[in-house]
Design a protein around this motif. Structure first.
Motif, mmCIF file in Angstrom:
data_model
loop_
_atom_site.group_PDB
_atom_site.id
_atom_site.type_symbol
_atom_site.label_atom_id
_atom_site.label_comp_id
_atom_site.label_asym_id
_atom_site.label_seq_id
_atom_site.Cartn_x
_atom_site.Cartn_y
_atom_site.Cartn_z
ATOM 1 N N VAL A 95 0.802 -1.222 -0.017
ATOM 2 C CA VAL A 95 0.103 -0.030 -0.044
ATOM 3 C C VAL A 95 0.912 1.416 -0.156
ATOM 4 C CG1 VAL A 95 -1.503 1.318 1.350
ATOM 5 C CG2 VAL A 95 -2.044 -1.098 0.975
ATOM 6 N N MET A 96 0.364 2.218 -0.878
ATOM 7 C CA MET A 96 1.343 3.239 -0.806
ATOM 8 C C MET A 96 0.509 4.580 -0.673
ATOM 9 S SD MET A 96 3.155 2.852 -4.633
ATOM 10 C CE MET A 96 4.005 4.306 -4.654
ATOM 11 N N ARG A 97 1.158 5.612 -0.078
ATOM 12 C CA ARG A 97 0.493 6.861 0.239
ATOM 13 C C ARG A 97 1.185 8.185 -0.599
ATOM 14 N NH1 ARG A 97 1.281 5.403 6.568
ATOM 15 N NH2 ARG A 97 -0.742 4.063 6.850
ATOM 16 N N PRO A 98 0.615 8.072 -1.792
ATOM 17 C CA PRO A 98 0.998 9.134 -2.809
ATOM 18 C C PRO A 98 0.869 10.375 -2.472
ATOM 19 C CG PRO A 98 -0.849 8.165 -3.449
ATOM 20 C CD PRO A 98 -0.718 7.508 -2.405
ATOM 21 N N ASN A 99 1.547 11.482 -3.026
ATOM 22 C CA ASN A 99 1.458 12.797 -3.044
ATOM 23 C C ASN A 99 0.590 13.298 -4.007
ATOM 24 O OD1 ASN A 99 2.072 15.421 -2.256
ATOM 25 N ND2 ASN A 99 3.852 15.616 -3.579
ATOM 26 N N MET A 100 -0.472 13.021 -3.927
ATOM 27 C CA MET A 100 -1.514 13.603 -5.167
ATOM 28 C C MET A 100 -2.825 13.961 -4.609
ATOM 29 S SD MET A 100 -2.875 10.199 -7.192
ATOM 30 C CE MET A 100 -3.965 8.929 -6.477
#
Length: 582
Positions: free
Chosen positions: A233-238
Motif C-alpha cells: 500500500v502506498m500513500r502518494p503525494n497527489m
C-alpha cells in the motif's frame, strides 16, 4: 451524384471520402466546394511547402457575397465535417481586408452560412430555428467591441459563436527564465540543459511511504491490476480523491475517482513490476536503483464515457524551424518546415472554449515545444526535414503529421487512436479533428505475440529524441500516455513518472498492458500537468484535483479557490482535454 463528386475529389484518400460522406449533412447550407476545388486543395496540402495555415485545411469550403456598398464578405468553413472553425473576411472598397476567426459554440447544433443580398448577414440555423446576425454593423459594431474585449473567446450573435482573440498565455517563473535564456543569451539552450542536468534530474523524485500489510479498500475490477510481483500500500503525494483508499492505495490496483464516473487512478513503483517483464531483453535498459523507487501516478479515462480534444497554446508548439536538425538547399528559403511560421489569420488562444467548460472532466499538458520537437541526432535528423513533430486542431493542420512518429489522434466520429504514423496514414487527415505527435513509441504490440513490448528506440538517447540533461542522462521527471483495452472497453491512460528513463516508462506501460504508449513532456510539474475537476464549494465553477501536488503551483488563486489551468485562463502551452459525452 455526391458520392461521385467525393470520389473524384479525394482520389485515393479514403479518409477524405469517409469524412465528406459521413458529415455531408453538417455542411448543408454552405456552398460546397466542387470536385475540382477539393482535388486542388488536397493537392496543395500535399505539396512540399505551402504559404499559410489556411492551405493546410484541405476540406475548407467558402461563400462570398458583395453588399450594396461594394463591401465583399467571405465566410470559410475550415472543415465542414468538424463545423467548429470559421474565417470571416470583410473587405470594403479601397480598404484592406479584415479577418476574424470564429468558433461555433455548439458544433452539434448550429450551422453558419452567409446570406446574399444588399445587406449580407450571418445565418445561424439549428433546433428548428434560423437567426440572422450582422455583428459588423453599428458604431461601434459588436465585432469591434468583441475584438477589443481582451477575452480569448468573445461571444457574438447571442453567444452562438465566439470571436477568438489573440491573448498572451501565462508563463511560470521557470519557463520564463528558460525562454529568456534561449531568446537572449548566447548558448542559452546549452545553459538550460545544464540546469536540467544539475537541478532537475531527481528534483521531483517521489518515494511514497509504503505499508506492506495495509488495507487499500476495493480495487476497480474493470481495469484489473498491473503485472507486479509486489503490491504494498502506498500513500502518494497527489490531490486526486479516490474511493476506498482511506489507508492508502495498493500498488497496481485501480480506484474510482470520487465524483467522476469513468475516471480511475493507480499508483506504483517500477521496482514492483513482475520480474518476467523486467528480465526481458527486448530493447529496454536495466533500471537503476533511483528510478526503481520513483513513484508513478496514473489516471485512466473510460472512452465510452468521454471525448478527447486538443488545443494549441498561445505560443507553443511553434510553427517555425527547430534549431536541432540541419537545413539544406531550399529549406533556408522557407519560414518553417511546412512553409510558414505563423498561424495567421487563425488565432491560437491556449484555452478551452467556454461552451465546453460544463462538460470538462480533466486536462493535461501536451508535448514538446517546437525547438525540442525535432531530431538533432540519428537517422531521423537527416530526412523528413528532421522529423518536426506534427499537430492538428479542429480539422486544421498547423504542422503536418510526419511518418515514423508516435501520434495520438481523434477522428471525426470520436475514435481515439495512437500509432506510429506512416505515409499511407496521410489518407486519414481529412477525417481527423485532432492529432499530436511526440517522439517515437514507448510501447507497442508485438505483431507476432500480441504482447506489449518496448519501442525499438527506447534505449537510444538520440534515436528516440528523449532529451534529458546535456550529458545524455535520461532519468528525469516525465509524463506519458497510452491506450489500453480492457473488458471490451478502451481506456486512455495518463502517467506521471517522478524520475525515470524511457526504459522505466516502457516497463510501467508493459505492466499495465498498454496497446501503445508515447512520451508527452518532461522535467517539471507544470510541463507534466494533469488535473481532474470537481465542482467547487460554491457550485459555480471547477476545482482542480492534481495528479501531483506540485502541479497546483500552475493554478493561480482566485476568489473561489485555485483557477484551473487551460480552463480558467489562456496558457502558452498546448493541452489535451477530456469532456463527458452528452
Amino acid at each position: 451524384m455526391f458520392d461521385q463528386i467525393t470520389r473524384r475529389a479525394c482520389g485515393a484518400a479514403a479518409g477524405c471520402l469517409i469524412a465528406l460522406v459521413a458529415h455531408a449533412a453538417v455542411a448543408e447550407g454552405m456552398t460546397e466546394a466542387d470536385a475540382a476545388t477539393l482535388a486542388a486543395q488536397w493537392e496543395t496540402y500535399n505539396q512540399d511547402s505551402v504559404g499559410s495555415v489556411i492551405e493546410m485545411a484541405p476540406m475548407r469550403t467558402a461563400q462570398e457575397t458583395v453588399a450594396a456598398d461594394g463591401t465583399t464578405y467571405r465566410l470559410t468553413s475550415l472543415h465542414p465535417g468538424v463545423n467548429r472553425w470559421y474565417l470571416l473576411e470583410i473587405q470594403a472598397e479601397g480598404a484592406g481586408a479584415q479577418r476574424f476567426h470564429f468558433e461555433n459554440a455548439d458544433a452539434q447544433t448550429w450551422t453558419l452560412t452567409l446570406t446574399d443580398g444588399d445587406q449580407p448577414a450571418l445565418s445561424i440555423a439549428g433546433l428548428g430555428s434560423q437567426d440572422s446576425c450582422t455583428p459588423w454593423t453599428g458604431e461601434p459594431s459588436a465585432l469591434a467591441t468583441a475584438a477589443g474585449s481582451g477575452l480569448p473567446y468573445a461571444p457574438l450573435c447571442g453567444q452562438k459563436i465566439y470571436l477568438r482573440n489573440k491573448v498572451s498565455g501565462s508563463r511560470t517563473n521557470r519557463e520564463a527564465v528558460s525562454d529568456f535564456l534561449r531568446e537572449n543569451v548566447v548558448f542559452g539552450d546549452k545553459l538550460v540543459n545544464l540546469i536540467k542536468g544539475t537541478f532537475f534530474e531527481d528534483a521531483f523524485l517521489e518515494n511514497a511511504e509504503t505499508v506492506e500489510d495495509g488495507d487499500a479498500g476495493d480495487a476497480v475490477a474493470a481495469l484489473g491490476t498491473a503485472a507486479l510481483d509486489r503490491q504494498p500500500v502506498m500513500r502518494p503525494n497527489m490531490s486526486i480523491e479516490v474511493e476506498g483508499a482511506e489507508g492508502g492505495m495498493e500498488a497496481g490496483a485501480w480506484y474510482a475517482v470520487e465524483g467522476n464516473e469513468g475516471v480511475y487512478s493507480s499508483v506504483m513503483k517500477p521496482a514492483y513490476i513482475a520480474n518476467s517483464i523486467l528480465a526481458e531483453r527486448n530493447g529496454a535498459n536495466w533500471l537503476d536503483g533511483v528510478e526503481q523507487n520513483a513513484d508513478v501516478y496514473l489516471v485512466a479515462f473510460d472512452l465510452a464515457k468521454f471525448e478527447v480534444g486538443y488545443e494549441l497554446g498561445t505560443d507553443h508548439p511553434g510553427l517555425g524551424w527547430s534549431s536541432r536538425p540541419s537545413r539544406s538547399g531550399n529549406d533556408w528559403q522557407l519560414a518553417g518546415p511546412d512553409g510558414f511560421n505563423r498561424p495567421d489569420p487563425l488565432v491560437r488562444n491556449g484555452m478551452l472554449s467556454p461552451s465546453l467548460t460544463s462538460r470538462a472532466v480533466a486536462a493535461f499538458a501536451g508535448g514538446f515545444k517546437r525547438d525540442h520537437g525535432a531530431y538533432r541526432f540519428s537517422d531521423y535528423a537527416t530526412f523528413n526535414r528532421g522529423h518536426h513533430y506534427g499537430f492538428l486542431s479542429n480539422g486544421v493542420t498547423f504542422s503536418r503529421l510526419i511518418p515514423n512518429l508516435a501520434t495520438l489522434y481523434v477522428t471525426l466520429d470520436g475514435e481515439v487512436g495512437m500509432k506510429t504514423w506512416t505515409e499511407a496514414d496521410n489518407e486519414m487527415v481529412p477525417n481527423l479533428i485532432y492529432a499530436r505527435q511526440n517522439g517515437v513509441a514507448v510501447v507497442d504490440r508485438d505483431p507476432e505475440t500480441g504482447q506489449a513490448v518496448p519501442g525499438d528506440r527506447v534505449s537510444s538517447w538520440g534515436g528516440g529524441n528523449w532529451s534529458g540533461s546535456a550529458d545524455a542522462q535520461l532519468r528525469t521527471l516525465r509524463s506519458g500516455t497510452c491506450l489500453k483495452t480492457a473488458g471490451g472497453r478502451q481506456f486512455l491512460l495518463y502517467a506521471y513518472f517522478s524520475s525515470v528513463t524511457p526504459s522505466a516508462m516502457a516497463r510501467v506501460f508493459q505492466a499495465y498492458d498498454c496497446d501503445y504508449a508515447m512520451l508527452l513532456d518532461m522535467n517539471s510539474p507544470e510541463l507534466t500537468y494533469l488535473a481532474v475537476y470537481k465542482q467547487n464549494a460554491n457550485g459555480d465553477g471547477l476545482e482542480p484535483m492534481h495528479l501531483n501536488r506540485y502541479m497546483a503551483e500552475s493554478d493561480p488563486w482566485g476568489d473561489n479557490g485555485r483557477i484551473p489551468r487551460f480552463v480558467g485562463f489562456a496558457d502558452n502551452r498546448d493541452f489535451f482535454y477530456i469532456l463527458r459525452k452528452e
